[in-house]
Design a protein around this motif. Structure first.
Motif, PDB file in Angstrom:
ATOM      1  N   ASP A   1      -6.584   7.007  -0.021  1.00  0.00           N
ATOM      2  CA  ASP A   1      -6.424   5.649  -0.540  1.00  0.00           C
ATOM      3  C   ASP A   1      -7.266   5.427  -1.799  1.00  0.00           C
TER       4      ASP A   1
ATOM      5  N   HIS B   1       1.159   4.543  -2.728  1.00  0.00           N
ATOM      6  CA  HIS B   1       1.056   5.997  -2.528  1.00  0.00           C
ATOM      7  C   HIS B   1       2.136   6.741  -3.318  1.00  0.00           C
TER       8      HIS B   1
ATOM      9  N   HIS C   1       0.809  -1.217   0.000  1.00  0.00           N
ATOM     10  CA  HIS C   1       0.000   0.000   0.000  1.00  0.00           C
ATOM     11  C   HIS C   1       0.853   1.284   0.000  1.00  0.00           C
TER      12      HIS C   1
HETATM   13 ZN    ZN Z   1      -2.960   5.070   2.614  1.00  0.00          ZN
END
Ligand code: ZN
Ligand code: KG4
Length: 333
Positions: A299, A110, A106
């Motif tokens: 996100d 980003h 994750h």
């Molecule tokens: Zn995040």
């Protein structure tokens, strides 16, 4: 090359369809409204909502028509139950279409959010670079030597930056999530002598944000009543101190490592005060600074699709072979 990705690491359910360098479809369902009354993300509610919403979003991708060649899902870090929902969906789709499925990091996602511009994927990043990832769960400084080659320089010893914004907002009676609220109130501040300080973690790139939260809580406790003016001044002084603290370690890293780019990403990177401050300071050091387009700071599955695209281009992607729930993964690449 058609890539489908699923992001369910925290409180956003998101899916993306990428075709070569074009983002064809992208959907995000934000759960923030459902967690607001608890002033934070409730893991059980998050996983239930992911399982409820994910298939509805996937349906919108029209995969029978847009048959995928590769599937990616966020493998970690994140909430275990939420990650598992995304992972199972990815495995099922992968098996149905008989295409490979990849687990993705994750935080690394980003970083690649900055390569999305108006639904186009641009090859922007020049390595080596330094990235500062700031969100509700993370405050990390990484040295990225090349695609897939990462070195963690520092992280927070206690609260994440976004978490500190959320906690301070609560102390002064602002809504959740606190970041946008604090930014809004701070922007109304014309003048103040109020100062807070972020205690420095010596000889390290690490951060610590629990001290400033305590300072704000004592300040609030000593006041009989918190007026609108107080809220504005506290927001301003808090935001200023946090941004300066983030900058100090970032500057140290830029000074000590020879890099071409600085990338600031994650939910907190949407903050305009932070952006203006960092651009002004970092530009002086001759290093090029990138932020994601504001719609890709929180996100989302689009950034995960860019990551998988880059990994496949460099043959770094590792196919998932089984579905055991070892979701404590924290290694990049
Ligand atoms: Zn995040
Ligand atoms: O990346 P994100 O959407 O979710 C996580 O992975 O945590 O980040 C959410 C965090 C929250 O703590 C929120 O208060 C903070 O980002 N945030 C902001 C702003 N907008 C959201 N912080 C400062 N200024 C903002 N404008």
């Amino acid at each position: 090359m058609r890539i489908v990705t699923i992001e369910t690491s925290c409180d956003e359910t998101s899916v993306a369809l990428l075709d070569e360098d074009r983002l064809i479809k992208h959907y995000i369902f934000s759960q923030v409204y459902h967690h607001r009354r608890y002033r934070g993300v409730v893991p059980e509610i998050a996983s239930r909502l992911h399982s409820e919403k994910l298939y509805k979003l996937l349906k919108k991708l029209d995969l029978q028509k847009n048959k995928p060649d590769y599937i990616g899902f966020t493998r970690g870090p994140g909430l275990k139950g939420s990650l598992l929902v995304g992972r199972i969906a990815a495995e099922v789709i992968g098996n149905y279409f008989e295409v490979p499925v990849y687990g993705l990091n994750h935080l690394e996602g980003h970083l690649y959010s900055v390569e999305i511009e108006n639904d186009r994927i641009l090859n922007k990043l020049k390595f080596p670079l330094i990235t500062l990832i700031i969100s509700g769960g993370h405050s990390e400084l990484w040295y990225v030597e090349d695609y897939g080659k990462y070195k963690l320089l520092g992280s927070t010893r206690d609260d994440a930056v976004g978490e500190a914004f959320d906690k301070v907002a609560k102390l002064i009676g602002l809504n959740y999530p606190g970041g946008p609220e604090i930014e809004k109130f701070a922007s109304k501040c014309k003048k103040t002598t109020l100062r807070f300080t972020v205690p420095e973690v010596k000889n390290s790139y690490d951060y610590s944000f629990s001290g400033i939260k305590t300072q704000v809580s004592y300040y609030v406790r000593d006041k009989k009543k918190i007026t609108l003016k107080d809220k504005i001044e506290i927001s301003y002084a808090f935001q200023k101190a946090v941004v300066e603290s983030l900058y100090r370690k970032l500057y140290l890293a830029v000074k000590n490592y020879k890099v071409y780019n600085v990338v600031i990403c994650g939910g907190v990177s949407v903050n305009s005060y932070l952006r203006n401050f960092m651009v002004e300071k970092i530009n002086k050091s001759g290093v090029r600074i990138y932020f994601p387009d504001k719609k890709y700071t929180s996100d989302n599955a689009a950034m995960m699709a860019v990551l998988l695209k880059r990994m496949l281009e460099r043959k770094k992607a590792r196919e998932e072979k089984n579905i055991e729930a070892d979701l404590k993964v924290y290694n990049w690449g």
